[in-house]
Design a protein around this motif. Structure first.
Motif, mmCIF file in Angstrom:
data_model
loop_
_atom_site.group_PDB
_atom_site.id
_atom_site.type_symbol
_atom_site.label_atom_id
_atom_site.label_comp_id
_atom_site.label_asym_id
_atom_site.label_seq_id
_atom_site.Cartn_x
_atom_site.Cartn_y
_atom_site.Cartn_z
ATOM 1 N N ALA A 129 23.315 -21.388 6.543
ATOM 2 C CA ALA A 129 24.485 -20.903 5.799
ATOM 3 C C ALA A 129 25.549 -21.994 5.826
ATOM 4 O O ALA A 129 25.814 -22.600 6.873
ATOM 5 N N VAL A 130 26.136 -22.253 4.672
ATOM 6 C CA VAL A 130 27.124 -23.332 4.583
ATOM 7 C C VAL A 130 28.334 -22.872 3.770
ATOM 8 O O VAL A 130 28.256 -21.928 2.966
ATOM 9 N N LEU A 131 29.435 -23.604 3.981
ATOM 10 C CA LEU A 131 30.659 -23.394 3.206
ATOM 11 C C LEU A 131 30.804 -24.556 2.239
ATOM 12 O O LEU A 131 30.641 -25.716 2.633
ATOM 13 N N LEU A 132 31.089 -24.257 0.980
ATOM 14 C CA LEU A 132 31.195 -25.304 -0.041
ATOM 15 C C LEU A 132 32.608 -25.328 -0.606
ATOM 16 O O LEU A 132 33.185 -24.276 -0.929
ATOM 17 N N ARG A 133 33.130 -26.536 -0.752
ATOM 18 C CA ARG A 133 34.429 -26.714 -1.398
ATOM 19 C C ARG A 133 34.279 -27.677 -2.570
ATOM 20 O O ARG A 133 33.555 -28.672 -2.463
ATOM 21 N N CYS A 134 35.018 -27.378 -3.634
ATOM 22 C CA CYS A 134 34.999 -28.228 -4.815
ATOM 23 C C CYS A 134 36.385 -28.204 -5.454
ATOM 24 O O CYS A 134 37.294 -27.520 -4.958
ATOM 25 N N ARG A 135 36.561 -28.959 -6.516
ATOM 26 C CA ARG A 135 37.830 -28.898 -7.232
ATOM 27 C C ARG A 135 37.918 -27.549 -7.965
ATOM 28 O O ARG A 135 36.911 -26.959 -8.352
ATOM 29 N N LYS A 136 39.131 -27.115 -8.183
ATOM 30 C CA LYS A 136 39.314 -25.847 -8.884
ATOM 31 C C LYS A 136 38.745 -25.914 -10.290
ATOM 32 O O LYS A 136 38.134 -24.948 -10.786
ATOM 33 N N ASP A 137 38.897 -27.093 -10.919
ATOM 34 C CA ASP A 137 38.369 -27.271 -12.273
ATOM 35 C C ASP A 137 36.844 -27.232 -12.315
ATOM 36 O O ASP A 137 36.254 -26.970 -13.368
ATOM 37 N N ASP A 138 36.194 -27.516 -11.185
ATOM 38 C CA ASP A 138 34.726 -27.561 -11.138
ATOM 39 C C ASP A 138 34.114 -26.246 -10.669
ATOM 40 O O ASP A 138 32.882 -26.138 -10.564
ATOM 41 N N HIS A 139 34.950 -25.272 -10.369
ATOM 42 C CA HIS A 139 34.461 -24.028 -9.756
ATOM 43 C C HIS A 139 33.360 -23.369 -10.586
ATOM 44 O O HIS A 139 32.290 -22.995 -10.065
ATOM 45 N N ASN A 140 33.595 -23.211 -11.865
ATOM 46 C CA ASN A 140 32.597 -22.520 -12.719
ATOM 47 C C ASN A 140 31.298 -23.312 -12.808
ATOM 48 O O ASN A 140 30.196 -22.727 -12.786
#
Length: 229
Positions: A129-140
């Motif tokens: 299990a992992v936590l992923l972070r990205c830019r808000k613009d890349d969320h979709n």
């Protein structure tokens, strides 16, 4: 012996004594002159030696100063060359960073790249299990490739598909812009971490650029040195 004979003998004795005195005086004068000449020669030689030593000392000082000045100029030149190389390297990195902004412009290619980056990160972490972070613009875009990324990872690692939790509270910084020139920025990509946060794998485009630049830096510097010569 009459008075005339006595007087004659006395005169002879006087002449003899006077002659001896003159000869002795001449010997003394000659000896004194020789000693004077010897002493004068010694003094002259001593002064010459002092002058030579002083000249040699000053010559050494001049040579030392020349070596120091040459060394300082050489170091200054090297520093200028190194500074110019650093400026060139930083300029190249800045240029490459600007090119990264174009990567996310092509939605189709960027979508596939995000999936590949997620799979690569999962393979490095090997966590269920992992936590992923990205830019808000890349969320979709990220949400749209999660399922295929999990399946691809599971097939490559021969494990069950992992749980991927997308962080909706904290996003990676936005892309660089003129409005936020000095703030934090991110050109794209993802950052994955284990659930406890102890293991983090930063797979943003900026981080990958840093890694690539560090690997290529010796080659870049070698090329720059060759151009400088």
């Amino acid at each position: 012996m009459n008075d005339a004979d006595v007087s004659k003998q006395i005169q002879q004795m006087v002449r003899f004594i006077r002659q001896e005195a003159e000869e002795k005086a001449n010997e003394i004068l000659v000896s004194a002159e020789e000693e004077f000449n010897i002493e004068k020669l010694q003094l002259v030689e001593a002064e010459k030696k002092k002058i030579r030593q002083e000249y040699e000392r000053k010559e050494k000082q001049v040579q030392v100063r020349k070596k120091i000045e040459y060394s300082m100029q050489l170091n200054a030149s090297r520093i200028k060359v190194l500074q110019a190389q650093d400026d060139m390297v930083n300029s190249m990195k800045d240029g490459a960073g600007k090119e990264l902004l174009n990567v996310s412009q092509n939605q189709h290619h960027y979508k596939n790249l995000l999936k590949d980056l997620i799979v690569q990160s999962l393979l490095r972490l090997k966590e269920p299990a992992v936590l992923l972070r990205c830019r808000k613009d890349d969320h979709n875009l990220v949400e749209s490739v999660l399922h295929s990324a999990k399946d691809e990872y599971a097939e490559k690692a021969n494990v069950f598909p992992p749980e991927i939790i997308v962080d909706h509270n904290i996003y990676l910084p936005p892309a660089p812009s003129h409005h936020n020139a000095h703030g934090l920025s991110c050109s794209g990509g993802v950052v994955l971490a284990s659930r406890d946060g102890k293991i983090v794998f930063e797979n943003s485009l900026d981080a990958r650029l840093d890694v690539a630049f560090r690997k290529k830096l010796p080659e870049i510097r070698k090329l720059l040195v060759g151009q400088a010569v």
